[in-house]
Design a protein around this motif. Structure first.
Motif, PDB file in Angstrom:
ATOM      1  N   ALA A  98       0.830  -1.212   0.000  1.00 36.20           N
ATOM      2  CA  ALA A  98       0.000   0.000   0.000  1.00 36.20           C
ATOM      3  C   ALA A  98       0.864   1.261   0.000  1.00 36.20           C
ATOM      4  O   ALA A  98       0.574   2.231  -0.715  1.00 36.20           O
ATOM      5  N   ARG A  99       1.923   1.259   0.794  1.00 36.64           N
ATOM      6  CA  ARG A  99       2.826   2.418   0.830  1.00 36.64           C
ATOM      7  C   ARG A  99       3.505   2.613  -0.532  1.00 36.64           C
ATOM      8  O   ARG A  99       3.695   3.740  -0.989  1.00 36.64           O
ATOM      9  N   SER A 102       1.043   4.208  -2.787  1.00 32.81           N
ATOM     10  CA  SER A 102       0.829   5.595  -2.383  1.00 32.81           C
ATOM     11  C   SER A 102       1.937   6.493  -2.925  1.00 32.81           C
ATOM     12  O   SER A 102       1.667   7.597  -3.427  1.00 32.81           O
ATOM     13  N   LEU A 109      -3.084   7.599   1.882  1.00 38.21           N
ATOM     14  CA  LEU A 109      -3.290   6.289   2.502  1.00 38.21           C
ATOM     15  C   LEU A 109      -4.378   6.375   3.565  1.00 38.21           C
ATOM     16  O   LEU A 109      -4.542   7.396   4.227  1.00 38.21           O
ATOM     17  N   SER A 332       1.846   4.787   8.807  1.00 39.33           N
ATOM     18  CA  SER A 332       1.193   3.666   8.111  1.00 39.33           C
ATOM     19  C   SER A 332       1.759   2.327   8.566  1.00 39.33           C
ATOM     20  O   SER A 332       2.296   1.548   7.787  1.00 39.33           O
TER      21      SER A 332
END
Length: 349
Positions: A98-99, A102, A109, A332
């Motif tokens: 996910a990072r 992003s 996020l 995150s």
């Protein structure tokens, strides 16, 4: 608004894309793809192996989801990922992905509570307004009701989750993990005829499943040592199907009891069953009988939304994002212990 969701808290890696209409109305599911890591029969899945599976598959699943949805990275408004609870290494794998997205796409996020994702997806699909929620999965067992922008936990498992109890007994019987150990237990239980005496442990609003697992393991070992055992009342032979049937009936009766007690406490006549174990037809049937007796109704979804999936993370994350919630890149992180009632549910009155 469009969100992409990455779910990787256990052995299922899910990627989902969802669109929320600008003026309200039902959400539009654009893509809901999942890939499962299955270990050999008689074994559970180790965190390191599961994390390796997620890292190997996540890029392909994201590409496949975008293609199926017919959208590009530029169309996505936010990237949602499972912050917890779950298994540490698999959670980290999904969070890293996910990072990466992003930074690559320059999108915000949103960290999502896995349990809240299940609840909000269940509410969206079934249309349940303000139900008592029974959340049952491999890692969680909770009875939940909403009050004052929090999902309050009324009761839960004191030791292992009900799904973990079923999965571990599947290992004892050495039945396949594909498509899921709990599903295979359910199919065997449909052939069972004899209800065997097992511990029934309800303590107020909480349940305990470790004792019943230990007892059913003993019965399984005795049956393996002496396959010609018979039922004391009928004289008919006892089978592995009878063990599965007895285990299901007992643990599900415990869940129905604490759910009914929560319904009486909050004055609700709706029950929403979510989580992987919520797919079980016998649990839905038992819960439906209880709700009918109270003049209420039970809501449940099929395996597309009951079993861990990316679309529920995308949906809950987009609900939070629309209220101004974002997760900074430095924050995150993941946590294996992220309580359902820690989340401020700003999108509900």
């Amino acid at each position: 608004m469009i969100a992409i969701g990455l779910e990787g808290s256990a052995n299922k890696l899910g990627v989902g894309l969802i669109r929320h209409p600008p003026k309200g109305g039902p959400a539009q599911i654009l893509a809901n793809i999942r890939h499962t890591y299955n270990s050999p029969p008689g074994e559970g899945f180790l965190p390191k192996d599961t994390a390796k599976h997620h890292r190997s598959w996540v890029v392909n699943l994201v590409k496949q989801a975008l293609k199926e949805a017919g959208v590009s990275a530029a169309d996505v408004d936010c990237i949602c990922y499972t912050k917890g609870p779950g298994m540490g290494a698999p959670l980290q794998s999904a969070a890293i992905a996910a990072r990466m997205l992003s930074l690559l796409w320059d999108k915000p996020l949103v960290g999502v509570n896995h349990c809240v994702g299940h609840i909000e997806m269940g509410r969206e699909i079934t249309g349940a307004n303000n139900p008592v929620v029974l959340y049952v999965s491999g890692g969680n067992t909770q009875v939940i009701a909403y009050a004052e922008q929090r999902y309050r936990i009324f009761g839960e498992a004191l030791d292992i989750a009900v799904g973990n109890c079923l999965d571990r007994f599947a290992r004892t019987l050495e039945i396949p993990n594909d498509p899921a150990p709990g599903y295979n237990i359910e199919q065997l239980a449909k052939k069972g005829k004899h209800l065997l005496d097992l511990p029934y442990t309800v303590k107020g609003m909480d349940c305990s499943f470790s004792g019943i697992l230990a007892s059913i393991d003993v019965l399984a070992a005795q049956l393996k040592a002496n396959p010609n055992q018979t039922d004391a009342l009928t004289g008919e032979p006892i089978t592995a199907a009878d063990l599965c049937f007895s285990l299901q009936e007992t643990v599900f009766a415990m869940l129905v009891e604490i759910t009914e007690r929560a319904m009486a406490h909050v004055g609700s006549n709706q029950v929403l069953v979510v989580g992987g174990v919520g797919c079980n037809e016998r649990l839905q049937e038992m819960m439906g009988l209880m709700a009918k007796d109270r003049g209420g109704s039970v809501y449940a979804t099929d395996e597309r939304f009951c079993i861990d999936n990316g679309i529920m993370i995308a949906h809950a994350g987009l609900l939070a994002y629309r209220t101004g919630c974002q997760t900074a890149l430095n924050d995150s992180t993941c946590t294996q212990r992220y309580r359902t009632d820690e989340v401020l549910v700003k999108w509900r009155d």
